[in-house]
Motif scaffolding. Structure first.
Motif, PDB file in Angstrom:
ATOM      1  N   UNK A   8      -2.088  20.705 -14.792  1.00  0.00           N
ATOM      2  CA  UNK A   8      -2.230  22.155 -14.571  1.00  0.00           C
ATOM      3  C   UNK A   8      -0.894  22.898 -14.569  1.00  0.00           C
ATOM      4  N   UNK A   9      -0.991  24.188 -14.810  1.00  0.00           N
ATOM      5  CA  UNK A   9       0.148  25.086 -14.599  1.00  0.00           C
ATOM      6  C   UNK A   9       0.396  25.181 -13.096  1.00  0.00           C
ATOM      7  N   UNK A  10       1.558  25.705 -12.732  1.00  0.00           N
ATOM      8  CA  UNK A  10       1.883  25.840 -11.311  1.00  0.00           C
ATOM      9  C   UNK A  10       2.650  27.137 -11.073  1.00  0.00           C
ATOM     10  N   UNK A  11       2.391  27.705  -9.907  1.00  0.00           N
ATOM     11  CA  UNK A  11       3.067  28.941  -9.523  1.00  0.00           C
ATOM     12  C   UNK A  11       3.942  28.606  -8.317  1.00  0.00           C
ATOM     13  N   UNK A  12       5.256  28.617  -8.518  1.00  0.00           N
ATOM     14  CA  UNK A  12       6.167  28.147  -7.466  1.00  0.00           C
ATOM     15  C   UNK A  12       6.689  29.291  -6.607  1.00  0.00           C
ATOM     16  N   UNK A  13       7.219  28.900  -5.493  1.00  0.00           N
ATOM     17  CA  UNK A  13       7.925  29.748  -4.508  1.00  0.00           C
ATOM     18  C   UNK A  13       6.997  30.452  -3.519  1.00  0.00           C
ATOM     19  N   UNK A  14       5.957  31.152  -4.020  1.00  0.00           N
ATOM     20  CA  UNK A  14       5.128  31.978  -3.117  1.00  0.00           C
ATOM     21  C   UNK A  14       6.034  32.763  -2.167  1.00  0.00           C
ATOM     22  N   UNK A  15       7.005  33.452  -2.730  1.00  0.00           N
ATOM     23  CA  UNK A  15       7.958  34.224  -1.931  1.00  0.00           C
ATOM     24  C   UNK A  15       9.005  33.325  -1.310  1.00  0.00           C
ATOM     25  N   UNK A  17       9.049  30.386  -0.091  1.00  0.00           N
ATOM     26  CA  UNK A  17       9.023  28.923  -0.272  1.00  0.00           C
ATOM     27  C   UNK A  17       9.873  28.492  -1.452  1.00  0.00           C
ATOM     28  N   UNK A  18      11.007  29.155  -1.627  1.00  0.00           N
ATOM     29  CA  UNK A  18      11.868  28.949  -2.792  1.00  0.00           C
ATOM     30  C   UNK A  18      12.241  27.470  -2.964  1.00  0.00           C
ATOM     31  N   UNK A  19      11.953  26.963  -4.143  1.00  0.00           N
ATOM     32  CA  UNK A  19      12.260  25.566  -4.534  1.00  0.00           C
ATOM     33  C   UNK A  19      11.452  24.521  -3.765  1.00  0.00           C
ATOM     34  N   UNK A  20      10.517  24.948  -2.893  1.00  0.00           N
ATOM     35  CA  UNK A  20       9.829  23.918  -2.119  1.00  0.00           C
ATOM     36  C   UNK A  20       8.306  24.098  -1.996  1.00  0.00           C
ATOM     37  N   UNK A  21       7.778  25.230  -2.446  1.00  0.00           N
ATOM     38  CA  UNK A  21       6.328  25.448  -2.317  1.00  0.00           C
ATOM     39  C   UNK A  21       5.752  25.815  -3.680  1.00  0.00           C
ATOM     40  N   UNK A  22       4.579  25.269  -4.005  1.00  0.00           N
ATOM     41  CA  UNK A  22       3.941  25.622  -5.276  1.00  0.00           C
ATOM     42  C   UNK A  22       2.441  25.422  -5.214  1.00  0.00           C
ATOM     43  N   UNK A  23       1.770  26.126  -6.108  1.00  0.00           N
ATOM     44  CA  UNK A  23       0.307  26.120  -6.148  1.00  0.00           C
ATOM     45  C   UNK A  23      -0.128  25.756  -7.573  1.00  0.00           C
ATOM     46  N   UNK A  24      -1.064  24.801  -7.690  1.00  0.00           N
ATOM     47  CA  UNK A  24      -1.580  24.444  -9.019  1.00  0.00           C
ATOM     48  C   UNK A  24      -2.635  25.467  -9.424  1.00  0.00           C
ATOM     49  N   UNK A  25      -2.551  25.953 -10.662  1.00  0.00           N
ATOM     50  CA  UNK A  25      -3.485  26.989 -11.129  1.00  0.00           C
ATOM     51  C   UNK A  25      -4.109  26.596 -12.473  1.00  0.00           C
ATOM     52  N   UNK A  86       5.284  29.803 -14.975  1.00  0.00           N
ATOM     53  CA  UNK A  86       4.039  29.098 -14.651  1.00  0.00           C
ATOM     54  C   UNK A  86       4.194  27.580 -14.846  1.00  0.00           C
ATOM     55  N   UNK A  87       5.435  27.128 -14.720  1.00  0.00           N
ATOM     56  CA  UNK A  87       5.678  25.683 -14.667  1.00  0.00           C
ATOM     57  C   UNK A  87       5.444  24.940 -15.968  1.00  0.00           C
ATOM     58  N   UNK A  88       5.741  25.565 -17.123  1.00  0.00           N
ATOM     59  CA  UNK A  88       5.499  24.852 -18.385  1.00  0.00           C
ATOM     60  C   UNK A  88       6.346  23.585 -18.472  1.00  0.00           C
ATOM     61  N   UNK A 127       6.582  20.496  -9.880  1.00  0.00           N
ATOM     62  CA  UNK A 127       6.060  19.163 -10.241  1.00  0.00           C
ATOM     63  C   UNK A 127       5.082  18.636  -9.192  1.00  0.00           C
ATOM     64  N   UNK A 128       5.304  18.969  -7.911  1.00  0.00           N
ATOM     65  CA  UNK A 128       4.426  18.414  -6.865  1.00  0.00           C
ATOM     66  C   UNK A 128       2.977  18.906  -7.024  1.00  0.00           C
ATOM     67  N   UNK A 129       2.732  20.225  -7.129  1.00  0.00           N
ATOM     68  CA  UNK A 129       1.331  20.633  -7.345  1.00  0.00           C
ATOM     69  C   UNK A 129       0.798  20.221  -8.725  1.00  0.00           C
ATOM     70  N   UNK A 130       1.697  20.060  -9.714  1.00  0.00           N
ATOM     71  CA  UNK A 130       1.215  19.589 -11.021  1.00  0.00           C
ATOM     72  C   UNK A 130       0.677  18.159 -10.891  1.00  0.00           C
TER      73      UNK A 130
END
Ligand SMILES: Nc1ncnc2c1ncn2[C@@H]1O[C@H](COP(=O)(O)OP(=O)(O)OP(=O)(O)O)[C@@H](O)[C@H]1O
Ligand SMILES: N[C@@H](CCO)C(=O)O
Length: 290
Positions: A8-15, A17-25, A86-88, A127-130
């Motif tokens: 999946x694609x991923x959306x990182x940071x969520x504000x 959470x820079x360099x440490x939080x991400x969501x798989x979309x 989007x984490x390509x 990479x983690x949510x991917x």
């Protein structure tokens, strides 16, 4: 042998959470393994700038993980736009690790894949949510990555994907090289509350904290001219939060599902050049079908 890998694609940071939080979309890179061959060849229609041989990041990664893989013909398809936040690149790295894992029968655990992927990408947030799907909070220090996979609270996701590219390397150049101690303490306190709110399902508070990021958005705003206006529309439409996805330029809006249609219409009315996509959380992560 039939083998298909999707990531999946991923959306990182969520504000904050820079360099440490991400969501798989819900956009996907898919690799199909075709026949064995004398040389590696990737069939794709992603454009002339994406290599079809070992110079492609997919094969660079796979061969770094396992140097003696048998060459195959591969088919690569992707609806994850390149260099848009989007984490390509992470999707390709995770697919490359999985390709080596499958063809080399390496029996890698998800945690081992995360360590390899983080080393190659440099930070774990995409990479983690991917790998795991869902929302992932991760920290890498001294080559050791610790992570927590969590369920994302219910929210609609609307992504505005501008027509132009913004490479992560360029978007990182505008960030400060140092941060005053007091600012760092304030920035991490915002991040702590954002994560605590996400993990307890409090989207209202999470949204406020996401928009109070002090780590990167203030510096990057000028690289993405649509950002301020879309955030303003988000406020008017009572969205939970509007943030820069990864290094930008994609702008992600989190909004209650019932408010999605109005929000979409208001953003569309601005006639920005780009795509407006409703996305969903991917809960699977890297997936192998044999
Ligand atoms: N399918 C692909 N095949 C080969 N290389 C790719 C592919 N997709 C992306 N890349 C490489 O990754 C680069 C984009 O990575 P970059 O980190 O700049 O952006 P991103 O990963 O899309 O966004 P972000 O990291 O902000 O979420 C491309 O320029 C290309 O070199
Ligand atoms: N955390 C990274 C994500 C993009 O790779 C950044 O914002 O630069």
């Amino acid at each position: 042998m039939s083998l298909k890998i999707s990531v999946p694609a991923t959306s990182a940071n969520l504000g904050p959470g820079f360099d440490s939080v991400g969501l798989a979309v819900s956009l996907y890179l898919t690799i199909e393994v075709l026949a064995q061959s004398d040389v590696w060849h990737i069939h794709h229609d992603l454009g002339a700038e994406v290599p079809c041989d070992e110079r492609n990041l997919l094969l660079e990664t796979a061969l770094e993980v396992c140097a003696d893989l048998t060459p195959h013909q591969l088919k690569m398809t992707s609806d994850i736009p390149l260099a848009r936040g989007l984490g390509s690149s992470s999707s390709v790295i995770v697919a490359g690790i999985e390709l080596a894992n499958q063809l080399g029968n390496l029996q890698l655990t998800p945690t081992e894949k995360l360590a390899l992927a983080t080393k190659i990408e440099g930070h774990p947030d995409n990479v983690a949510p991917a790998i795991f799907g869902n929302l992932v909070i991760a920290s890498t220090r001294d080559a050791k990555t610790s992570h927590v996979v969590a369920q994302m609270p219910e929210t609609g996701l609307l992504a505005f994907i501008p027509d132009y590219e913004l490479k992560t390397s360029d978007s990182r150049k505008v960030l400060p090289s140092e941060f005053a101690y007091k600012t760092a303490v304030a920035a991490s306190s915002v991040a702590n509350v954002a994560i605590a709110a996400l993990l307890t399902g409090n989207m209202l508070l999470a949204g406020q904290m996401i928009e109070e990021d002090l780590f990167h958005e203030n510096y990057r705003g000028s690289l993405v001219p649509e950002f301020a206006k879309i955030r303003e529309i988000g406020h008017a439409e009572q969205a939970f939060a509007t943030y820069l996805s990864g290094a930008g330029p994609t702008i992600m809006v989190m909004v209650a599902v019932a408010k999605l249609v109005n929000l979409k219409a208001k953003i569309q009315a601005e006639n920005f050049s780009g795509k407006l996509l409703e996305l969903h959380v991917d809960t699977v992560g890297v997936n192998v079908v044999k």
